[in-house]
Design a protein around this motif. Structure first.
Motif, short mmCIF file in Angstrom:
data_model
loop_
_atom_site.label_atom_id
_atom_site.label_comp_id
_atom_site.label_asym_id
_atom_site.label_seq_id
_atom_site.Cartn_x
_atom_site.Cartn_y
_atom_site.Cartn_z
N HIS A 1 19.64 96.63 -26.72
CA HIS A 1 20.30 95.92 -27.80
C HIS A 1 19.46 94.69 -28.12
CE1 HIS A 1 24.21 93.78 -29.33
NE2 HIS A 1 23.22 93.79 -30.21
N VAL A 2 18.91 94.65 -29.33
CA VAL A 2 18.07 93.53 -29.77
C VAL A 2 18.89 92.67 -30.72
CG1 VAL A 2 15.93 92.89 -30.91
CG2 VAL A 2 16.04 94.98 -29.58
N GLU A 3 18.85 91.37 -30.51
CA GLU A 3 19.64 90.46 -31.33
C GLU A 3 18.84 89.21 -31.66
OE1 GLU A 3 23.16 87.97 -29.82
OE2 GLU A 3 24.10 89.77 -30.64
N GLY A 4 19.03 88.69 -32.86
CA GLY A 4 18.40 87.44 -33.26
C GLY A 4 19.30 86.69 -34.22
N LYS A 5 19.04 85.41 -34.42
CA LYS A 5 19.90 84.60 -35.26
C LYS A 5 19.09 83.74 -36.23
CE LYS A 5 23.62 84.40 -31.93
NZ LYS A 5 24.47 83.62 -31.08
N VAL A 6 19.70 83.51 -37.39
CA VAL A 6 19.13 82.61 -38.39
C VAL A 6 20.25 81.67 -38.83
CG1 VAL A 6 18.09 82.40 -40.67
CG2 VAL A 6 17.52 84.36 -39.23
N VAL A 7 19.96 80.38 -38.87
CA VAL A 7 20.91 79.41 -39.39
C VAL A 7 20.46 79.04 -40.80
CG1 VAL A 7 21.93 77.12 -39.12
CG2 VAL A 7 21.47 78.51 -37.10
N LEU A 8 21.38 79.21 -41.76
CA LEU A 8 21.09 78.90 -43.16
C LEU A 8 21.85 77.65 -43.58
CD1 LEU A 8 21.57 82.50 -44.58
CD2 LEU A 8 19.40 81.35 -44.17
N GLN A 9 21.19 76.80 -44.34
CA GLN A 9 21.84 75.60 -44.83
C GLN A 9 21.18 75.17 -46.14
OE1 GLN A 9 21.67 72.06 -42.33
NE2 GLN A 9 23.82 71.75 -42.76
N ALA A 10 22.01 74.81 -47.11
CA ALA A 10 21.49 74.36 -48.41
C ALA A 10 21.54 72.84 -48.50
CB ALA A 10 22.30 74.97 -49.55
N CYS A 11 20.45 72.26 -48.97
CA CYS A 11 20.37 70.81 -49.18
C CYS A 11 19.90 70.59 -50.61
CB CYS A 11 19.40 70.18 -48.20
SG CYS A 11 19.89 70.35 -46.48
N ALA B 1 20.37 68.06 -52.74
CA ALA B 1 19.71 66.76 -52.88
C ALA B 1 18.85 66.57 -51.64
CB ALA B 1 20.75 65.65 -53.01
N LYS B 2 17.60 67.01 -51.74
CA LYS B 2 16.74 67.10 -50.56
C LYS B 2 16.47 65.76 -49.88
CE LYS B 2 14.46 71.13 -52.44
NZ LYS B 2 13.23 71.70 -52.97
N LYS B 3 16.62 64.65 -50.63
CA LYS B 3 16.30 63.35 -50.05
C LYS B 3 17.49 62.73 -49.33
CE LYS B 3 12.64 62.44 -53.34
NZ LYS B 3 12.10 61.62 -54.40
N LEU B 4 18.66 63.32 -49.51
CA LEU B 4 19.84 62.78 -48.83
C LEU B 4 19.97 63.40 -47.44
CD1 LEU B 4 22.48 62.91 -51.71
CD2 LEU B 4 21.24 60.92 -50.89
N PRO B 5 20.50 62.65 -46.49
CA PRO B 5 20.65 63.20 -45.14
C PRO B 5 21.79 64.21 -45.03
CG PRO B 5 21.51 60.97 -45.21
CD PRO B 5 20.89 61.24 -46.56
N VAL B 6 22.67 64.24 -46.03
CA VAL B 6 23.84 65.13 -45.96
C VAL B 6 23.50 66.45 -46.65
CG1 VAL B 6 26.26 65.42 -46.60
CG2 VAL B 6 25.39 63.15 -45.99
N CYS B 7 23.76 67.53 -45.94
CA CYS B 7 23.49 68.86 -46.49
C CYS B 7 24.80 69.63 -46.60
CB CYS B 7 22.52 69.63 -45.60
SG CYS B 7 20.86 68.93 -45.63
N GLY B 8 24.73 70.75 -47.29
CA GLY B 8 25.91 71.58 -47.47
C GLY B 8 26.28 72.32 -46.19
N PRO B 9 27.34 73.14 -46.25
CA PRO B 9 27.79 73.86 -45.07
C PRO B 9 26.76 74.89 -44.63
CG PRO B 9 28.98 74.61 -47.01
CD PRO B 9 28.17 73.42 -47.42
N SER B 10 26.66 75.06 -43.32
CA SER B 10 25.70 76.01 -42.79
C SER B 10 26.40 77.32 -42.43
CB SER B 10 25.01 75.43 -41.55
OG SER B 10 25.96 75.26 -40.51
N GLY B 11 25.60 78.30 -42.11
CA GLY B 11 26.12 79.57 -41.65
C GLY B 11 25.12 80.20 -40.70
N THR B 12 25.61 80.77 -39.62
CA THR B 12 24.74 81.46 -38.67
C THR B 12 24.82 82.96 -38.93
OG1 THR B 12 25.09 79.77 -36.98
CG2 THR B 12 24.25 81.89 -36.23
N VAL B 13 23.67 83.56 -39.17
CA VAL B 13 23.61 85.00 -39.40
C VAL B 13 23.05 85.65 -38.14
CG1 VAL B 13 22.77 86.84 -40.88
CG2 VAL B 13 23.16 84.56 -41.83
N THR B 14 23.81 86.59 -37.59
CA THR B 14 23.38 87.29 -36.37
C THR B 14 22.91 88.69 -36.75
OG1 THR B 14 25.02 86.07 -35.08
CG2 THR B 14 24.10 88.05 -34.08
N PHE B 15 21.68 88.99 -36.40
CA PHE B 15 21.09 90.30 -36.66
C PHE B 15 21.11 91.10 -35.37
CE2 PHE B 15 19.38 87.36 -39.68
CZ PHE B 15 19.37 88.07 -40.88
#
Length: 139
Positions: free
Chosen positions: A84-94, A96-110
């Motif tokens: 069983h092979v598994e990997g993860k990617v965390v996605l997050q949208a920012c 306003a790239k210069k601001l420290p606050v970003c949008g909600p993230s999501g973890t995608v498990t493959f």
């Protein structure tokens, strides 16, 4: 038996393409490739399994400033009959790239299961935040 009687190992790779959503509606903001590579001996028995993750944003993903953080896959279980092979990617949208606050993230498990003999199952992807980060697949 002569050495020529032994067949060499056979290596094959299967590429699974997944498209993360985000932004407006059912848009696809990029592509994540989950590559599962198997090595089998001359009798077709599984010798080794490896997985790799890679990805990129498309134009909309770049506009949203989407970050992809990869955890490279690893063999989670190997009981002699299957791996069983598994990997993860965390996605997050920012946006306003210069601001420290970003949008909600999501973890995608493959995830993918490779049997000792015979075909492997199609890889799957599950997201922790399907409303914000839906995942589309070509398989």
């Amino acid at each position: 038996m002569a050495p020529s009687a032994f067949a060499a190992n056979h290596v094959s790779s299967q590429v699974y393409r997944f498209y993360p959503g985000g932004g407006a509606g059912h848009s696809r903001t990029g592509e994540i490739d989950f590559v599962v590579t198997t090595t089998r001996d001359g009798k077709g028995k599984l010798v080794d399994v490896k997985g790799t993750l890679s990805g990129h944003n498309n134009v909309q993903g770049m506009a949203l400033g989407i970050k992809m953080d990869f955890t490279q896959p690893y063999v989670k279980k190997g009981d002699g009959g299957r791996y069983h092979v598994e990997g993860k990617v965390v996605l997050q949208a920012c946006i306003a790239k210069k601001l420290p606050v970003c949008g909600p993230s999501g973890t995608v498990t493959f995830s993918d299961v490779v049997n000792m003999y015979g075909p492997q199952s199609p890889a799957t992807a599950h997201t922790s935040n399907p409303r914000v980060w839906p995942i589309y697949s070509t398989t």
